[in-house]
Motif scaffolding. Structure first.
Motif, short mmCIF file in Angstrom:
data_model
loop_
_atom_site.label_atom_id
_atom_site.label_comp_id
_atom_site.label_asym_id
_atom_site.label_seq_id
_atom_site.Cartn_x
_atom_site.Cartn_y
_atom_site.Cartn_z
N PRO A 27 51.68 42.03 -16.07
CA PRO A 27 52.41 40.78 -16.32
C PRO A 27 51.49 39.58 -16.52
N LEU A 28 50.21 39.73 -16.11
CA LEU A 28 49.27 38.63 -16.23
C LEU A 28 48.41 38.72 -17.48
N ASP A 29 48.61 39.78 -18.27
CA ASP A 29 47.78 39.99 -19.44
C ASP A 29 47.71 38.76 -20.34
N ARG A 30 48.85 38.23 -20.66
CA ARG A 30 48.87 37.11 -21.62
C ARG A 30 48.25 35.86 -21.02
N LYS A 79 42.99 56.10 -25.79
CA LYS A 79 43.11 55.05 -26.80
C LYS A 79 43.95 55.53 -27.99
N GLY A 80 43.64 56.75 -28.42
CA GLY A 80 44.34 57.27 -29.59
C GLY A 80 45.82 57.41 -29.37
N PHE A 81 46.20 57.99 -28.25
CA PHE A 81 47.61 58.21 -27.99
C PHE A 81 48.36 56.92 -27.66
N ALA A 82 47.70 55.99 -26.93
CA ALA A 82 48.39 54.75 -26.54
C ALA A 82 48.64 53.85 -27.75
N GLY A 83 47.65 53.72 -28.63
CA GLY A 83 47.82 52.90 -29.82
C GLY A 83 48.16 51.46 -29.53
N ARG A 84 47.57 50.90 -28.50
CA ARG A 84 47.88 49.52 -28.11
C ARG A 84 47.11 48.52 -28.97
N ASP A 135 50.47 37.37 -28.72
CA ASP A 135 51.71 37.04 -28.01
C ASP A 135 52.50 38.28 -27.61
N ASN A 136 51.93 39.46 -27.82
CA ASN A 136 52.67 40.68 -27.51
C ASN A 136 51.76 41.73 -26.86
N PRO A 137 51.58 41.64 -25.53
CA PRO A 137 50.70 42.60 -24.84
C PRO A 137 51.27 44.01 -24.75
N VAL A 138 52.52 44.19 -25.13
CA VAL A 138 53.15 45.52 -25.00
C VAL A 138 53.37 46.18 -26.36
N ASP A 139 52.50 45.87 -27.31
CA ASP A 139 52.59 46.49 -28.62
C ASP A 139 51.86 47.84 -28.60
N TYR A 140 52.60 48.90 -28.30
CA TYR A 140 52.07 50.27 -28.27
C TYR A 140 52.73 51.07 -29.39
N ALA A 141 52.02 52.08 -29.89
CA ALA A 141 52.59 53.02 -30.85
C ALA A 141 51.88 54.35 -30.68
#
Length: 275
Positions: A59-62, A135-140, A148-154
């Motif tokens: 929650p503190l990432d940003r 890293k590869g699997f998380a795709g963050r 503005d989007n710390p939860v951009d995963y794919a």
């Protein structure tokens, strides 16, 4: 903004202190303290601590990223040069130093240096392998890509795009793998110097993690996970190799035998393969 900066400082302190505390700095590493098992119940508690740290940081990432990207912070030349220096120390510095110790130890027939260099290098390789896969699997997305989007995963996106290889931090995992492996090795050979080694090495590793945040390449939670991956890699490689002195890697690469000594400590001798 001042609160955010204090939070960044506390994050750096946690990164340096948590793995060192987990190694029980007041307890020397001797043959009696080793476990022949690769994983133990204690590992679950330590992993839980890192997982909790990552959840707290998320929650503190940003806010932490914003604090470190503040124009006054980024304009500080001392911080900029320091961040570059510790980043290089984390990678490729950790591999160069450990590889150099191994090569020098073999050439000069200094078995303890050879032992420390090889096991530290192996720890870094293991940590980087785990990190690359994660890293590869998380795709963050990295902070500079989606500030503005710390939860951009794919899922699996990180295998093909460096901009989406944020989780976890590879430089941090390498630095903490080196710190944990070297600290464990010092504990085996020179127990009274373990505390000093741990404080020095883990502080340097923590600074590597903060530098990656300062350079806007990683979120705070990326750094925490990288620290966990690295620390575990170092503990496991050193613990396993010393508990199994006849493992094939040591026989072929180390050229030495590490055996329990009569006083509960460790002894090291050159094997028949050493020249």
């Amino acid at each position: 903004m001042m609160i955010d900066r204090w939070m960044a400082a506390l994050a750096a302190a946690w990164l340096a202190a948590a793995p060192a505390a987990a190694q029980k700095l007041d307890a020397p590493d001797t043959a009696a303290h080793r476990s022949a098992r690769l994983f133990t119940r204690r590992d679950l508690y330590i992993a839980g601590g890192f997982a909790a740290g990552a959840l707290v940081m998320a929650p503190l990432d940003r806010s932490l990223a914003n604090a470190l990207q503040d124009s006054s912070v980024q304009a500080n030349q001392i911080l900029e040069h320091s961040a570059t220096g510790v980043r290089v120390l984390g990678m490729p510095g950790s591999m160069i130093i450990s590889g150099g110790m191994f090569a020098a130890g073999r050439a000069l027939k200094w078995p303890r240096m050879t032992d420390i260099g090889l096991h530290t290098f192996e720890s870094i390789v293991l940590a980087e392998g785990i990190t690359f896969t994660a890293k590869g699997f998380a795709g963050r997305a990295r902070p500079f890509v989606r500030p503005d989007n710390p939860v951009d995963y794919a899922f699996s996106r990180g295998f093909s795009d460096d901009d989406h290889q944020s989780m976890p931090s590879g430089h941090t995992s390498a630095a903490f793998a080196a710190a944990s492996a070297a600290t464990s090795e010092v504990g085996y050979w020179w127990p009274k110097r373990k505390t000093l080694a741990a404080v020095t090495l883990y502080t340097a590793a923590g600074l590597v993690g903060v530098s990656r945040m300062y350079n806007n390449r990683h979120w705070a939670s990326d750094v925490v996970v990288g620290a966990g991956v690295g620390a575990f890699s170092g503990w496991k490689v050193v613990g396993y190799t010393h508990a199994h002195p006849d493992n094939p890697f040591d026989r072929v690469l180390l050229g030495t035998r590490v055996t329990p000594a009569g006083n509960g400590g460790m002894a090291i001798t050159w094997s028949s393969q050493a020249h």
